[in-house]
Design a protein around this motif. Structure first.
Motif, mmCIF file in Angstrom:
data_model
loop_
_atom_site.group_PDB
_atom_site.id
_atom_site.type_symbol
_atom_site.label_atom_id
_atom_site.label_comp_id
_atom_site.label_asym_id
_atom_site.label_seq_id
_atom_site.Cartn_x
_atom_site.Cartn_y
_atom_site.Cartn_z
ATOM 1 N N THR A 73 44.304 36.540 33.250
ATOM 2 C CA THR A 73 43.967 36.786 31.848
ATOM 3 C C THR A 73 44.196 38.259 31.514
ATOM 4 O OG1 THR A 73 41.652 37.196 32.425
ATOM 5 C CG2 THR A 73 42.221 34.952 31.763
ATOM 6 N N ARG B 265 43.050 28.306 37.266
ATOM 7 C CA ARG B 265 44.451 28.395 37.707
ATOM 8 C C ARG B 265 44.938 27.161 38.449
ATOM 9 N NH1 ARG B 265 43.446 32.999 42.462
ATOM 10 N NH2 ARG B 265 41.313 32.293 42.808
ATOM 11 N N ARG C 32 49.729 34.770 40.299
ATOM 12 C CA ARG C 32 48.471 35.377 39.855
ATOM 13 C C ARG C 32 47.631 35.792 41.041
ATOM 14 N NH1 ARG C 32 43.317 34.902 39.633
ATOM 15 N NH2 ARG C 32 42.125 35.204 37.729
ATOM 16 N N ASN C 33 47.939 36.907 41.641
ATOM 17 C CA ASN C 33 47.201 37.439 42.803
ATOM 18 C C ASN C 33 46.330 36.376 43.491
ATOM 19 O OD1 ASN C 33 45.096 37.342 40.953
ATOM 20 N ND2 ASN C 33 45.036 39.551 40.626
ATOM 21 N N THR D 203 45.393 34.143 46.737
ATOM 22 C CA THR D 203 45.437 34.228 48.195
ATOM 23 C C THR D 203 45.869 32.907 48.820
ATOM 24 O OG1 THR D 203 43.607 35.784 48.067
ATOM 25 C CG2 THR D 203 44.066 34.832 50.231
ATOM 26 N N ARG E 267 43.791 25.812 50.208
ATOM 27 C CA ARG E 267 44.591 25.745 48.982
ATOM 28 C C ARG E 267 45.924 25.047 49.265
ATOM 29 N NH1 ARG E 267 43.052 31.766 46.592
ATOM 30 N NH2 ARG E 267 40.958 31.147 45.881
ATOM 31 N N GLN F 281 33.966 37.409 40.848
ATOM 32 C CA GLN F 281 34.634 36.381 40.044
ATOM 33 C C GLN F 281 34.540 35.020 40.706
ATOM 34 O OE1 GLN F 281 38.186 38.911 38.277
ATOM 35 N NE2 GLN F 281 38.258 36.776 37.623
ATOM 36 N N THR G 227 37.027 32.170 43.464
ATOM 37 C CA THR G 227 37.913 33.039 44.249
ATOM 38 C C THR G 227 37.534 33.031 45.728
ATOM 39 O OG1 THR G 227 36.441 34.923 43.913
ATOM 40 C CG2 THR G 227 38.209 34.645 42.309
ATOM 41 N N THR G 228 38.454 33.502 46.535
ATOM 42 C CA THR G 228 38.148 33.715 47.953
ATOM 43 C C THR G 228 37.112 34.824 48.081
ATOM 44 O OG1 THR G 228 40.062 35.190 48.002
ATOM 45 C CG2 THR G 228 40.390 32.993 48.884
ATOM 46 N N ASN H 152 38.245 39.272 34.959
ATOM 47 C CA ASN H 152 38.190 40.666 35.394
ATOM 48 C C ASN H 152 37.678 41.570 34.270
ATOM 49 O OD1 ASN H 152 38.818 42.595 37.540
ATOM 50 N ND2 ASN H 152 40.226 43.415 36.025
ATOM 51 N N ASP I 116 39.897 41.872 45.453
ATOM 52 C CA ASP I 116 41.031 42.379 46.222
ATOM 53 C C ASP I 116 41.144 43.885 45.979
ATOM 54 O OD1 ASP I 116 41.509 39.694 46.750
ATOM 55 O OD2 ASP I 116 43.026 39.515 45.188
HETATM 56 N N1 GSH Z 1 42.869 36.780 45.605
HETATM 57 C C1 GSH Z 1 41.620 36.160 45.252
HETATM 58 C C2 GSH Z 1 41.037 36.764 43.968
HETATM 59 C C3 GSH Z 1 41.940 36.670 42.802
HETATM 60 C C4 GSH Z 1 41.289 37.104 41.472
HETATM 61 O O1 GSH Z 1 40.936 36.270 40.648
HETATM 62 N N2 GSH Z 1 41.159 38.392 41.246
HETATM 63 C C5 GSH Z 1 40.585 38.856 40.020
HETATM 64 C C6 GSH Z 1 40.097 40.250 40.170
HETATM 65 S S1 GSH Z 1 41.354 41.379 40.642
HETATM 66 C C7 GSH Z 1 41.599 38.754 38.884
HETATM 67 O O2 GSH Z 1 42.767 38.725 39.110
HETATM 68 N N3 GSH Z 1 41.165 38.694 37.657
HETATM 69 C C8 GSH Z 1 42.061 38.603 36.542
HETATM 70 C C9 GSH Z 1 41.483 37.669 35.518
HETATM 71 O O3 GSH Z 1 40.276 37.608 35.413
HETATM 72 O O4 GSH Z 1 42.233 37.002 34.822
HETATM 73 C C10 GSH Z 1 41.821 34.671 45.116
HETATM 74 O O5 GSH Z 1 42.954 34.201 45.165
HETATM 75 O O6 GSH Z 1 40.828 33.938 44.980
#
Ligand code: GSH
Length: 338
Positions: free
Chosen positions: A40, A86, A100-101, A103, A108, A149, A152-153, A177, A195
């Motif tokens: 987001t 997601r 989207r970052n 893991t 998964r 959050q 998430t992992t 975030n 992360d």
């Molecule tokens: N890598 C972890 C965490 C990914 C994650 O959601 N990180 C947050 C904090 S950096 C994020 O990207 N937030 C962006 C958002 O809220 O859209 C996962 O895959 O569960």
């Protein structure tokens, strides 16, 4: 009506990726647009700029795939997703690719039935605290309130870390975030954990980044990468080799500045196969000969994408570290293009 629309309307309870349609490649070509799931908003990784144009390290993966498949890096519908939404978005067919970052984990892949096509950022989970808290190690956080959050992992690692260190915490669950940042700055939690790259990106947007410290502990492995649905191998191959093309381009010194010249042919057969002047790799993927050339030309090779969005010269300020090429002591290693 598109199968993906029908699936999108179903309740997602119990829906696994395997239930969504294969043949995403044909869908994307027919639609003329790639539906790419991103965050987001996380500056440097994926966020709209002042003109509403999506920019960032993860966004560049979407754009490279669109350039390879559709010949246009702008033929992307960016779909913002949270940690929670997601996977439903991908399983239901609402998006073709999630960049989207996220893991890469066992469950998964095996349980949620997704296929990670590679790693575009090797990361690990860290902690950020206000300097004023006077804490220098995560082990001193007994009893702290922690912004985290959901979905998430991060959530799971946090529980493991506190349990194994025999200390307690109080989670403050948060969905995005932006909200986490707001809550953290407002003092609703003592600590923000995510992360390490996300912490750096978040801190970079603070008015006074120097008032906050990132603690030394990295408590997990977070290999972040793009993913598709299981059972959609043709599409997975396109995403996998597009990412590999960006990584290999750095290794072979192909940049956005010299690609036109190199695409005329070189005395390096690997470069020629990658850029389509030799061999039939594009055809094997169901694409044309210049797929990788377009993917690399869109925003440059991996190093260019890294430097422009999150590198040391940007406010996010990340060093290459583990994300250096294998030839420089890092983990980036594209398999051969042959
Ligand atoms: N890598 C972890 C965490 C990914 C994650 O959601 N990180 C947050 C904090 S950096 C994020 O990207 N937030 C962006 C958002 O809220 O859209 C996962 O895959 O569960």
């Amino acid at each position: 009506m598109k199968k993906s629309v029908i699936l999108g309307a179903l309740t997602v309870a119990g829906l696994t990726a395997g239930a969504a349609v294969a043949g995403t490649m044909d869908d994307v070509k027919a639609r003329g647009k790639l539906n790419c799931g991103v965050t987001t908003g996380l500056v440097g990784f994926a966020a709209p700029d002042a003109n509403g144009e999506w920019k960032g390290f993860d966004v560049s993966v979407c754009r490279a795939v669109a350039a390879a498949v559709l010949g246009d890096q702008n033929a992307v519908e960016f779909v913002p997703t949270t940690g929670k939404t997601r996977f439903t978005a991908l399983a239901s067919g609402e998006i073709d690719l999630l960049a989207r970052n996220t893991t890469w984990t066992f469950s998964r892949d095996v349980d949620l039935k997704f296929e990670f096509v590679g790693v575009n950022y090797y990361d690990g989970q860290g902690f950020m605290v206000p300097k004023g808290l006077g804490v220098s190690s995560a082990k001193e956080l007994d009893g702290a309130t922690v912004c985290i959050q959901t979905g998430t992992t991060t959530e799971l690692n946090l529980a493991d870390f506190f349990r194994s260190n025999n200390i307690s915490y109080e989670p403050v669950p948060i969905e995005t975030n932006a909200e986490a940042q707001q809550q953290y700055l407002a003092g609703a939690c003592d600590v923000y954990t995510t992360d390490a790259s996300g912490l750096a990106a978040t801190r970079a947007t603070f008015e006074n980044p120097g008032d906050h410290v990132i603690l030394p502990e990295i408590i997990s492995k977070e290999p972040l990468g793009p993913l598709v649905r299981h059972g959609d191998n043709e599409w997975g191959d396109v995403a996998r080799w597009t990412l590999n093309a960006l990584i290999a381009a750095e290794e072979y010194g192909i940049t956005s500045a010299n690609i036109e010249e190199l695409a005329k042919g070189t005395n390096n057969p690997e470069i020629n196969r990658l850029l389509g002047t030799e061999g039939t790799l594009g055809e094997m993927l169901g694409l044309d000969a210049e797929w990788a050339k377009r993917a690399i030309a869109a925003n440059g090779n991996y190093a260019e994408i890294f430097a422009k969005n999150i590198g040391e010269e940007t406010p996010v300020g990340l060093a290459r570290g583990l994300n250096a090429q294998w030839t420089n002591g890092g983990l980036l290693y594209a398999p051969p293009f042959r």
